[in-house]
Design an enzyme around this catalytic site. Structure first.
Site, PDB file in Angstrom:
ATOM      1  N   LYS A  54       0.670  -1.189   0.031  1.00 38.61           N
ATOM      2  CA  LYS A  54       0.117  -0.022   0.058  1.00 38.61           C
ATOM      3  C   LYS A  54       1.024   1.160  -0.133  1.00 38.61           C
ATOM      4  O   LYS A  54       1.587   1.547   0.993  1.00 38.61           O
ATOM      5  CB  LYS A  54      -0.890   0.272   1.163  1.00 38.61           C
ATOM      6  CG  LYS A  54      -2.013   1.176   1.177  1.00 38.61           C
ATOM      7  CD  LYS A  54      -2.601   1.665   2.248  1.00 38.61           C
ATOM      8  CE  LYS A  54      -2.154   3.007   2.706  1.00 38.61           C
ATOM      9  NZ  LYS A  54      -1.974   4.272   1.922  1.00 38.61           N
ATOM     10  N   CYS A 103      13.165  10.974   7.180  1.00 38.26           N
ATOM     11  CA  CYS A 103      13.227  10.529   8.527  1.00 38.26           C
ATOM     12  C   CYS A 103      14.606  10.764   9.244  1.00 38.26           C
ATOM     13  O   CYS A 103      14.600  11.002  10.567  1.00 38.26           O
ATOM     14  CB  CYS A 103      12.802   8.994   8.677  1.00 38.26           C
ATOM     15  SG  CYS A 103      13.844   8.065   7.771  1.00 38.26           S
ATOM     16  N   GLU A 134       8.822  16.454  15.159  1.00 39.14           N
ATOM     17  CA  GLU A 134       9.341  16.101  13.813  1.00 39.14           C
ATOM     18  C   GLU A 134       8.570  17.093  12.956  1.00 39.14           C
ATOM     19  O   GLU A 134       7.379  16.971  12.690  1.00 39.14           O
ATOM     20  CB  GLU A 134       9.184  14.704  13.506  1.00 39.14           C
ATOM     21  CG  GLU A 134       9.602  14.261  12.152  1.00 39.14           C
ATOM     22  CD  GLU A 134       9.486  12.710  11.494  1.00 39.14           C
ATOM     23  OE1 GLU A 134       8.232  12.602  11.814  1.00 39.14           O
ATOM     24  OE2 GLU A 134      10.530  12.258  11.062  1.00 39.14           O
ATOM     25  N   GLU A 166       9.531   1.437  11.025  1.00 40.61           N
ATOM     26  CA  GLU A 166      10.358   2.512  10.616  1.00 40.61           C
ATOM     27  C   GLU A 166       9.667   3.878  10.692  1.00 40.61           C
ATOM     28  O   GLU A 166       9.038   4.007  10.002  1.00 40.61           O
ATOM     29  CB  GLU A 166      10.909   2.359   9.409  1.00 40.61           C
ATOM     30  CG  GLU A 166      11.579   0.908   9.090  1.00 40.61           C
ATOM     31  CD  GLU A 166      13.073   0.878   9.429  1.00 40.61           C
ATOM     32  OE1 GLU A 166      13.355   1.895  10.452  1.00 40.61           O
ATOM     33  OE2 GLU A 166      13.911  -0.191   9.100  1.00 40.61           O
TER      34      GLU A 166
HETATM   35  P1  NAD Z   1       2.039   7.993   7.677  1.00 43.22           P
HETATM   36  O1  NAD Z   1       2.340   7.401   9.051  1.00 43.22           O
HETATM   37  O2  NAD Z   1       0.742   9.108   7.756  1.00 43.22           O
HETATM   38  O3  NAD Z   1       1.587   7.172   6.629  1.00 43.22           O
HETATM   39  C1  NAD Z   1       2.420   6.023   6.073  1.00 43.22           C
HETATM   40  C2  NAD Z   1       1.538   5.038   5.354  1.00 43.22           C
HETATM   41  O4  NAD Z   1       0.821   4.331   6.472  1.00 43.22           O
HETATM   42  C3  NAD Z   1       0.725   5.525   4.400  1.00 43.22           C
HETATM   43  O5  NAD Z   1       0.779   4.363   3.252  1.00 43.22           O
HETATM   44  C4  NAD Z   1      -0.604   5.754   5.136  1.00 43.22           C
HETATM   45  O6  NAD Z   1      -1.591   5.711   4.200  1.00 43.22           O
HETATM   46  C5  NAD Z   1      -0.645   4.561   5.725  1.00 43.22           C
HETATM   47  N1  NAD Z   1      -1.479   4.867   7.270  1.00 43.22           N
HETATM   48  C6  NAD Z   1      -1.584   5.917   7.619  1.00 43.22           C
HETATM   49  N2  NAD Z   1      -2.654   5.749   8.776  1.00 43.22           N
HETATM   50  C7  NAD Z   1      -2.918   4.395   8.717  1.00 43.22           C
HETATM   51  C8  NAD Z   1      -3.501   3.509   9.728  1.00 43.22           C
HETATM   52  N3  NAD Z   1      -4.408   4.028  10.697  1.00 43.22           N
HETATM   53  N4  NAD Z   1      -3.687   2.114   9.591  1.00 43.22           N
HETATM   54  C9  NAD Z   1      -2.859   1.682   8.360  1.00 43.22           C
HETATM   55  N5  NAD Z   1      -2.200   2.586   7.533  1.00 43.22           N
HETATM   56  C10 NAD Z   1      -2.055   4.056   7.622  1.00 43.22           C
HETATM   57  O7  NAD Z   1       3.426   8.524   7.416  1.00 43.22           O
HETATM   58  P2  NAD Z   1       3.777   9.760   6.269  1.00 43.22           P
HETATM   59  O8  NAD Z   1       3.062  11.125   6.657  1.00 43.22           O
HETATM   60  O9  NAD Z   1       3.134   9.182   5.045  1.00 43.22           O
HETATM   61  O10 NAD Z   1       5.195   9.524   6.053  1.00 43.22           O
HETATM   62  C11 NAD Z   1       6.085  10.544   6.956  1.00 43.22           C
HETATM   63  C12 NAD Z   1       6.363   9.705   8.180  1.00 43.22           C
HETATM   64  O11 NAD Z   1       7.409   8.773   8.044  1.00 43.22           O
HETATM   65  C13 NAD Z   1       7.454  10.676   8.986  1.00 43.22           C
HETATM   66  O12 NAD Z   1       7.357  10.433  10.407  1.00 43.22           O
HETATM   67  C14 NAD Z   1       8.701   9.987   8.550  1.00 43.22           C
HETATM   68  O13 NAD Z   1      10.018  10.198   9.627  1.00 43.22           O
HETATM   69  C15 NAD Z   1       8.406   8.501   8.648  1.00 43.22           C
HETATM   70  N6  NAD Z   1       9.396   7.863   7.705  1.00 43.22           N
HETATM   71  C16 NAD Z   1      10.255   6.957   8.540  1.00 43.22           C
HETATM   72  C17 NAD Z   1      11.408   6.408   7.793  1.00 43.22           C
HETATM   73  C18 NAD Z   1      12.253   5.443   8.626  1.00 43.22           C
HETATM   74  O14 NAD Z   1      12.887   4.539   7.748  1.00 43.22           O
HETATM   75  N7  NAD Z   1      12.386   5.377   9.980  1.00 43.22           N
HETATM   76  C19 NAD Z   1      11.562   6.564   6.368  1.00 43.22           C
HETATM   77  C20 NAD Z   1      10.902   7.691   5.761  1.00 43.22           C
HETATM   78  C21 NAD Z   1       9.569   8.086   6.616  1.00 43.22           C
END
Ligand code: NAD
Length: 499
Positions: A184, A293, A392, A259
């Site tokens: 997804k 991140c 963040e 992550e």
């Molecule tokens: P997000 O958590 O909003 O979404 C990530 C994914 O999860 C998306 O596909 C989203 O549609 C899905 N999602 C959201 N809510 C959900 C739920 N309740 N149940 C299941 N799936 C759900 O994150 P984002 O805004 O897309 O990305 C930014 C974040 O990702 C930042 O906090 C960043 O630090 C983190 N990030 C971490 C890493 C790492 O390797 N540690 C790498 C990249 C980004």
């Protein structure tokens, strides 16, 4: 503003991909915007519970009855290498789609991100060719062999900040160890990942081995991670979402790796090569417009060099060329969405309210039309307890904090709920050696900007996540261990009821 691809190269409607074929889900229509212009480029069709059922069933069939989990390792390696080649061959197309999705500069996509995506499949192909089980023969008369087997259907959830690199790494790892999956992408950035999975099918991926579903997290994502036929979950995204994902995994008692977010310290000692540290600090926070991140978003500078360092940083930040992602001269693109732009900019006001000093940016670049361009921003925060130092922001927003000596550097660096990365700049070896073992983060770069060696386990301490991604780390996550103990020669057994 130029567009990264012609209209004919993009699908106006983005749908699920199940058993290798596009499937129009039954949910809402969600617009996908090009962040550099704010213009709508495609419409995503959201997948609901019934669509998730179909996608998971396809992955289940492919796992239980399809060829993928049963391929010999050498054959799987060949396929992964072919996938890598097809990605290489399609770098301009995939880069263009990723640019449409994210607004990342094309130059970065062409020279780094897409090459990395292709490399990732080769990396896992190489890895599985070398890994093997374990034999224990210490117990006399027995030989115990420990083998690893694929687990089953993986749910893979990717964020919007680096969709193709982060999403494809999950796909490559899940496949390499013999699993099938449902991917997804983020609802904001689905185009490049969907096209990538189509290309894998053209290159010989069996039907159902990788399926894609689309839609918002609380709708599509939540249905996917709660599905009873999903066997494991790999998630990259925000910390709050990570909690919900782990709770869903706990309910079904399945393995889950997360992550999550970061607020990494970039520690600059007076003993550093300050020119290099300056280049590194700028790259650390403004690469990908700070939407990483692993961004070095808290820049800790030793007090004797603090003012001069901040002044030089601010001057360089103001000169960063932001604008059209298709222009080779562009160093920083827009942030990913209008809502995110507002979120990032709100921290400029907050910084002032908290007593911070804005030294660069803090505003939208109005000269660039309707694109979501935030000027490279830097603030000096009054303390590490402020929200600009703790939260963040995930944008081109650097927070500076001064420190005196090793003790205070360590205390500030560790004074966060996150623990993903740390960066240390010093040419004084005893200082480096004193700091590094005490930093509470999953990775540390010394006198360097981020370099991700896929062999090394990547992941966070504390609220930056649970679990690791990397060669061996993925092998452990995507496989079950199974032992088989064999008695080497027949002999008498204890005979119950024989006397
Ligand atoms: P997000 O958590 O909003 O979404 C990530 C994914 O999860 C998306 O596909 C989203 O549609 C899905 N999602 C959201 N809510 C959900 C739920 N309740 N149940 C299941 N799936 C759900 O994150 P984002 O805004 O897309 O990305 C930014 C974040 O990702 C930042 O906090 C960043 O630090 C983190 N990030 C971490 C890493 C790492 O390797 N540690 C790498 C990249 C980004």
């Amino acid at each position: 503003m130029k567009l990264p691809l012609a209209d004919s190269d993009i699908r106006q409607t983005v749908t699920a991909l199940i058993d290798g074929a596009p499937v129009r889900g039954g949910g809402a229509e969600i617009p996908v915007f090009y962040p550099a212009t704010g213009g709508r480029v495609a419409t995503l069709i959201e997948d609901g519970a019934a669509d998730i059922d179909r996608a998971v069933a396809a992955a289940r069939r492919a796992f239980d009855h399809g060829p993928w989990p049963h391929l010999g390792v050498e054959e799987r390696q060949d396929r992964l290498c072919r996938f890598s080649e097809v990605i290489e061959d399609n770098i301009p197309l995939l880069a263009g789609l990723e640019c449409f999705d994210t607004g990342k500069p094309m130059r970065d996509l062409l020279t780094r991100y897409l090459k990395r995506t292709a490399h990732c499949f080769r990396f896992f192909a190489d890895y599985i060719g070398q890994s093997s089980g374990v034999v224990y023969d210490q117990v006399k008369g027995y030989r115990t062999v420990v083998a690893r087997e694929p687990i089953g259907v993986a749910a893979l959830l990717a964020p919007w900040n680096s969709p193709i690199s982060l999403g494809s790494m999950k796909v490559a790892a899940a496949l390499a160890f013999g699993n099938t999956c449902v991917l997804k992408p983020s609802e904001q950035t689905p185009m490049a990942l969907v096209r990538l999975v189509e290309l894998l099918h053209e290159a010989g991926l069996p039907e159902g081995a990788v399926n894609v579903v689309n839609g918002r997290g609380p709708v599509t994502g939540a249905a996917l991670v709660a599905h009873p036929d999903v066997d494991l979950i790999s998630f990259t995204g925000g910390t709050e979402t990570g909690r919900a994902i782990m709770a869903a995994a706990a309910r079904n008692l399945i393995p889950c790796m997360t992550e999550l977010g970061g607020k990494s310290a970039n520690i600059v000692f007076a003993s550093a090569d300050l020119d290099q540290a300056l280049d590194g600090a700028l790259l650390g926070i403004y690469t990908n417009a700070g939407q990483q991140c692993l961004a070095g978003s808290r820049i800790l500078v030793e007090r004797p060099v603090f003012d001069a360092f901040v002044a030089r940083f601010a001057e360089r930040a103001e000169r960063i060329r932001i604008g059209d992602p298709t222009d080779d001269a562009t160093e920083m693109g827009p942030v990913a969405s209008e809502a995110h732009m507002k979120h990032v900019l709100s921290y400029a006001g907050l910084a002032r309210e908290e007593g911070g000093r804005l030294v660069a940016g803090g505003v939208r670049d109005e000269s660039l039309g309707n694109g979501y361009f935030v000027r490279p921003t830097a603030v000096v925060a009054p303390s590490n307890d402020t929200r600009v130092a703790q939260e963040e922001i995930f944008g081109p927003f650097a927070t500076f904090l001064p420190f005196d000596g090793v003790e205070e550097a360590v205390a500030i660096a560790n004074g966060t709920d996150f623990g993903l990365m740390s960066y240390v700049w010093s040419d004084h070896l005893p200082t480096v050696n004193a700091v590094v073992p005490r930093l509470r983060s999953g990775g540390i770069m010394v006198n360097a900007t981020m370099m991700r060696d896929l062999r090394a386990p990547f992941g966070g301490f504390k609220e930056s996540g649970v679990g690791r991604e990397g060669g061996e780390a993925c092998e452990r996550f995507y496989t079950h261990e199974k032992f088989v103990s064999t008695r080497l020669a027949p002999g008498p057994l204890r005979q119950l009821g024989a006397a």
